[in-house]
Motif scaffolding. Structure first.
Motif, short mmCIF file in Angstrom:
data_model
loop_
_atom_site.label_atom_id
_atom_site.label_comp_id
_atom_site.label_asym_id
_atom_site.label_seq_id
_atom_site.Cartn_x
_atom_site.Cartn_y
_atom_site.Cartn_z
N ALA A 66 76.40 0.90 139.04
CA ALA A 66 77.68 2.69 139.79
C ALA A 66 77.22 3.06 140.83
N ILE A 67 78.15 3.56 141.44
CA ILE A 67 78.20 4.04 143.20
C ILE A 67 78.37 4.83 142.68
N CYS A 68 79.67 5.91 142.03
CA CYS A 68 80.07 7.73 142.13
C CYS A 68 79.88 8.79 141.58
N LYS A 71 79.24 15.75 141.45
CA LYS A 71 78.68 17.40 141.93
C LYS A 71 78.24 17.40 140.86
N ARG A 72 77.91 17.66 139.54
CA ARG A 72 77.73 17.65 138.21
C ARG A 72 76.29 17.32 138.18
N THR A 73 76.28 15.84 139.08
CA THR A 73 75.29 15.26 139.02
C THR A 73 73.80 15.41 139.76
N LEU A 74 74.87 16.19 140.73
CA LEU A 74 74.06 16.12 142.03
C LEU A 74 73.44 17.45 142.14
N TRP A 93 83.00 12.48 149.87
CA TRP A 93 84.76 12.31 149.90
C TRP A 93 85.09 13.35 149.11
N ASN A 94 86.18 13.58 148.54
CA ASN A 94 86.60 14.75 147.87
C ASN A 94 88.68 14.09 147.07
N ALA A 120 82.61 16.83 145.51
CA ALA A 120 82.83 16.76 144.66
C ALA A 120 82.80 15.37 143.89
N PHE A 121 82.51 14.27 145.00
CA PHE A 121 81.87 12.84 144.63
C PHE A 121 80.97 12.28 145.81
#
Length: 535
Positions: A66-68, A71-74, A93-94, A120-121
């Protein structure tokens, strides 16, 4: 090659449990020290719940996997104490771009509005995510939190005995028995625990294969998500390019169904494919290579007696869309607070049925979007391909057609619409912060709203009066008072046209109920409902 793969972070050591005359019983045992297992264990430990994490490995996962991370995970990672570490390590990145052949069709911004603490990610190799989680476990241990991490411990037998779960553990020394009041299985897509219990997935396996290659190279590509349909270097198929830290680039190449996986993974076959994409003179080194098949499947339910399944052990989706790990982290945040209340006798164990119900809803949402992505990326008929190509052609000219293009709809936070835990709602307040949805971040002077929310039940009052604290059957509800005066972002996200608002927030930052003004009887009833005590 990155040496992090070779470093034991939690090596096996002989534990007193192995010498006990009768099996030692623990409150909670988590099997699997991947991102989901460590996240749920940290969340539990931060709430004072004793937890033991078992893993037959003793180091981070090999390969980027997994690499991405969304925002919710952060935002969840902020509650776990590692959010800033992840952002500092990751590539933010967005922006994404979609190509047909060698022509750009359009680009998109996944976070077009301001007023969020997190992007966002980020792109970050899973081994770094795990490394930061293990470091957080060590911090908690130094602070006296009740969390153990045992490497070299393989679960070989399991028996749900009604009011506890019995396990047999194999170690480099011997085998021993151990017991858990509750067992959380986070042992991956091939979950041995799921197999031992005779359980299985339902869903689809798609007839297509993709090559994942993580390559180390110096390149001038921008920090964006690039997706190609029918690129000249992989005609008739698709491709994806992502930047990661340390000069590592993720490349996904669609291969088709009828392939020899072992042959396709050999460097002598991978390297020519990559040179077709990057150029004959490109200088790169292979870090990790894998072949995967799209799968959109889940268990019928995630709770089986005293055993709870989370992450890939409970559900699988195709990688395009970054839904696997991000969904698993949402499993962890949903489960931890509910299990903590059950263990503290502040909620009935039927509350854990809502974990299964809500996260099955989340898995179904992911599977639906992932299936649609897969069908668009890999059309199975000429009619489907014609529609796909027509949508791409139109999207390059007309903005309204761009939502038709599905190169992997990216992970979004799940809203638990229709949950049995949901309390009253009102149309007078904005839809994006409706009951069941996660709270939306917003700036508050020098800080951020989400930094003040989570980990307990809270009453968020926006220009409304309410007590600073309420005790509802032993559950303390803490008030967080804010004002929308001079804060248009807060007003837009939490008030709309209303003059005031009162939000009951669950410990996982999801909205449990909301009103335009405080009513103590209504709040108490909503807390009872949100904790499964209204039966």
């Amino acid at each position: 090659m990155n040496k992090i793969f070779e470093t034991p972070l939690y090596p096996y050591t002989h534990h007193p449990d192995e010498d006990a005359e009768t099996p030692v019983r623990h409150k909670t045992i988590v099997v699997g020290a991947g991102p989901v297992g460590l996240a749920v264990a940290i969340d539990l430990a931060q709430q004072g719940v004793p937890v033991v994490v078992l893993d037959e490995n003793d180091k981070v996962s090999f390969g980027s996997r997994a690499i991405c991370f969304s925002k919710r995970t952060l935002e969840i990672a902020d509650r776990l104490g590692i959010g800033q570490k992840l952002v500092d390590r990751g590539v933010v990145w967005n922006l994404g771009k979609v190509f047909k052949g060698d022509e750009k069709v359009y680009e998109f911004n996944l976070l077009p509005e301001q007023g969020h603490k997190r992007p966002a990610f980020i792109n970050l190799q899973q081994y770094y995510f795990e490394d930061d989680l293990v470091a957080r476990v060590r911090e908690l241990q130094e602070q006296g939190a009740p969390i153990e991490l045992r490497g070299g411990c393989k679960v070989t037998e399991i028996d749900d005995c009604g009011d506890y779960v019995a396990l047999e553990i194999e170690t480099p020394d011997d085998t021993y028995d151990i017991e858990a009041e509750w067992l959380i299985a986070c042992d991956g897509a091939g979950s041995p625990i799921r197999s031992m219990m005779g359980l299985d997935f339902v869903g689809r396996v798609f007839e297509d294969n993709f090559l994942i290659a993580d390559v180390i190279m110096h390149a001038d590509f921008p920090t964006e998500r690039w997706f190609w349909f029918d690129p000249p270097f992989n005609p008739g198929q698709s491709a994806l390019l992502h930047k990661q830290p340390d000069g590592v680039w993720r490349i996904d190449l669609q291969l088709g169904w009828d392939i020899d996986k072992a042959e396709e993974k050999k460097p002598e076959n991978v390297i020519p494919r990559l040179k077709q994409m990057l150029g004959e003179d490109a200088k790169f080194e292979l870090e990790w290579v894998s072949i995967y098949t799209f799968q959109c499947r889940r268990m019928e339910k995630f709770r089986h007696g005293r055993v709870l399944f989370a992450g890939d052990a409970a559900h699988q989706v195709s990688p395009f869309g970054a839904r696997g790990a991000n969904s698993g982290i949402q499993d962890a945040e949903n489960l931890a607070w509910k299990l903590a209340l059950v263990l503290e006798d502040k909620a009935p164990d039927s509350l854990l049925d809502s974990y299964s119900d809500e996260r099955v809803h989340g898995a179904d949402e992911n599977i639906l979007n992932s299936t649609r992505s897969t069908d668009f990326i890999t059309p199975k008929s000429q009619i489907s391909r014609t529609f796909r190509d027509a949508a791409l052609a139109l999207a390059g000219k007309a903005e309204f057609a761009r939502p038709l293009v599905n190169s992997g709809r990216l992970s979004v936070p799940c809203a638990y619409d229709g949950s049995t835990l949901n309390g009253p709602d009102t149309d007078a307040l904005p839809a994006r912060t409706r009951v069941g949805a996660p709270a939306v971040d917003t700036p508050l002077g020098q800080g951020w709203l989400l930094d003040r929310l989570g980990g307990r039940f809270q009453l968020l009052t926006v220009d409304a009066d309410a007590p600073d604290r309420l005790d509802v059957g032993g559950i303390e509800v803490e008030r967080v008072a804010v004002s929308a005066a001079g804060n248009e972002t807060l007003r837009e996200r939490y008030l709309g046209d209303a003059a005031s608002g009162v939000y009951l927030l669950r410990p996982d930052q999801h909205v449990a109920a909301r009103w335009t003004s405080f009513d103590e009887t209504a709040v108490r009833a909503a807390v009872a409902k949100a904790t499964g005590r209204d039966k």
